[in-house]
Design a protein around this motif. Structure first.
Motif: not given
Length: 587
Positions: A229-254
């Motif tokens: 993803i570019a700086k200034g880009g847009t991304a979507a992380i779709p996924g069912p319950f328990g597949s790791g959406k929140t963890v992926t965003q936590h990793s990105l935030a860190k």
């Protein structure tokens, strides 16, 4: 703006006509669309969303139980705004920018009463202001007039509000000031403070939106290596319950190399937001060693909070992001999740008895999603600086069905799609991003950066990995029918190489201190080591060496251990030599 301040601007009182959950209808209220109002005897905060004759419809940002017809409605005459100034970072807000720690201290409890309010930034705290302009200088809207050390990581740049005319500086002060005290005076009488207010539904102005050319480096191999993803880009992380959406965003935030992180928890489970709120203050920023919260602003609106505030929380987050973008910073915004936001819109829409669209979502769902994501981008600001907002939204399709409206409408807007897979998560393959369904439309414009900053053949190595994984996907269908042994030896060897790509390259251990973050150079090195094994293995196969003997060499399993090596450069160089030696000894 505090409740007391806003009530000073009250234009005319109305009365409640009816109440339906968070939707309240009032009569005799002199109001305009999107005005903030205070509803009922307790003064519950709300926003005008529909006006029909003498009937004004309001969405209330708090629980409305016990509110009844005949109670007063007070209009502020102002739209929903956020306070902007020093103090936004290292703060945790609800969906309408009320600081949760301040509200908790007022209540002396973690459970908040209705009608409690507090300004978004501390009005009586003093900040050390250092001017960057002098008397006689000409300033224009958006110009930087001074700096404040907001946190140990970030210098807050005090801007001329975009709504000001600008002019010549007649007076400027340095020293300790509150956010409401004047620090710069202009010849036209305008007084600049460290505090601004901005309507959340209105994008802050910029000079130009440019094509992003630099990646937002995440430290996740599958993202940086295959789907950047570019700086200034847009991304979507779709996924069912328990597949790791929140963890992926936590990793990105860190780990993402953004200057500022704005994390919006939109309608997620309370235990997940509690984990974020508890963990983030203790996390160390890997790039500076300072607390991660020193460059982070959290907006928490959990699933048990009023639904109307959920609808506004993403606007609050993107407005804060735009403010730091105007200072010339790169901002990463995480919205978790836009599906809960869409559900809030659906509930409000149904109570308004609007004509429903697909699956009951309002007909304007796509327009609202577009408005949000279009506020991201790489911008030339009106003060001649450059800044970016990268918007990354999690999507929670019911049952993991990517054909549902929120996922499909998001797909039409974003340029990066990281599809999470429940089957991969069940197999403990993390990040559980399905490489066959995911894509990035930024690859061609980011390749020059990777070629200049990593290696010239970055695009070729990436394409080789994609081709091998694609071929593996086709071969697996055959394997399920006739078994692996029925395949020709070259295809069996392809499956063996693809296994190392999956296990040694695409998988990443978030609990391993060495593997949790992988710089682009290491990502490239791991891929080239697997590619080296591929090339030498096929040479051996052509020379008549059986596949079983090729797969059994001692060096091959070491490909899966590169990621955990601190001295990975020496390890990869030695491993490539060992692979070449051991395979050539076979023939």
């Amino acid at each position: 703006m505090s409740q007391a301040q806003e009530q000073e601007t009250v234009r005319e009182d109305g009365k409640i006509r009816s109440v339906s959950g968070p939707v309240v209808q009032a009569v005799d209220l002199d109001a305009r669309m999107n005005d903030v109002v205070y509803v009922g005897d307790e003064g519950l905060m709300g926003e005008v969303i529909e006006i029909e004759g003498d009937i004004t419809t309001i969405q209330v940002y708090e629980e409305t139980s016990g509110v009844g017809p005949g109670e007063p409605v007070m209009n502020t005459g102002e739209p929903l705004t956020v306070d902007l100034g020093p103090g936004l970072l290292d703060s945790i807000y609800d969906g309408v920018q009320r600081p949760l720690d301040v509200l908790e201290s007022k209540m002396d409890s973690a459970f908040l009463d209705r009608g409690v309010d507090a300004p978004g930034i501390e009005l009586d705290k003093h900040w050390e202001f250092t001017p960057e302009v002098s008397a006689g200088d000409e300033v224009e809207p958006g110009d930087i007039v001074g700096t404040v050390e907001e946190t140990v990581t970030i210098d807050h740049k005090v801007l001329v509000p975009p709504t000001f005319e600008g002019g010549e500086v007649t007076s400027v002060e340095s020293g300790d000031f509150t956010v409401e005290e004047t620090v710069v005076e202009l010849d036209n009488g305008e007084e600049i403070t460290m505090r601004q207010e901005w309507p959340v539904r209105e994008a802050r102005p910029s000079a130009n939106k440019k094509t992003p050319r630099e990646p937002l480096v995440s430290g996740q191999r599958i993202l940086d290596g295959l789907f950047p993803i570019a700086k200034g880009g847009t991304a979507a992380i779709p996924g069912p319950f328990g597949s790791g959406k929140t963890v992926t965003q936590h990793s990105l935030a860190k780990f993402a190399d953004a200057d500022i992180i704005v994390y919006v928890g939109c309608g997620e489970r309370g235990n997940e937001m509690t984990e974020v709120i508890d963990d983030f203050p203790d996390l160390e920023d890997p790039s500076t060693g300072n607390p991660l919260m020193a460059r982070t602003s959290l907006i928490a609106n959990t699933s048990n909070m009023p639904v109307a505030a959920r609808e506004s929380c993403v606007y609050t987050g993107i407005t804060i992001a735009e403010y730091y973008r105007d200072m010339g910073y790169d901002v990463a915004l995480m919205a978790d999740s836009t599906s809960r936001w869409a559900e809030a819109m659906r509930e409000i829409s149904s109570r308004l008895e609007e004509m429903p669209g697909e699956e009951g979502y309002p007909a304007y769902l796509a327009a609202r999603l577009s408005e949000f994501y279009e506020r991201a981008g790489y911008f030339e600001n009106i003060n001649d600086t450059e800044g970016s907002i990268s918007a990354i939204g999690a999507v929670s399709p019911p049952g993991g069905d990517f054909s549902e409206p929120v996922t499909q409408n998001t797909l039409r807007i974003v340029k990066t799609f990281w599809a999470l897979d429940a089957d991969l998560a069940e197999r403990r393959h993390f990040p559980a991003i399905n490489w066959n369904e995911s894509y990035s439309l930024y690859q061609s414009q980011l390749d020059p950066w990777f070629q200049e900053n990593v290696e010239q053949d970055w695009p070729e190595e990436r394409q080789w990995a994609v081709d091998v994984l694609d071929e593996e996907g086709e071969l697996q269908e055959i394997v399920q029918l006739v078994g692996k042994d029925a395949l020709p030896e070259d295809q069996q060897l392809t499956l063996e190489v693809a296994r190392y790509l999956r296990e040694g390259y695409l998988q990443q251990n978030a609990f391993n201190p060495t593997d949790m973050y992988c710089p682009p150079a290491k990502t490239y090195a791991i891929l080239t080591a697997i590619h080296k094994f591929n090339d030498e293995a096929f040479r051996a196969l052509e020379a008549g060496v059986p596949v079983d003997e090729i797969a059994d060499i001692e060096a091959a399993p070491r490909l899966n251990r590169i990621a955990t090596q601190e001295d990975w450069e020496e390890y990869v160089a030695e491993l490539k030599d060992t692979i070449e030696t051991q395979l050539r000894e076979k023939y």
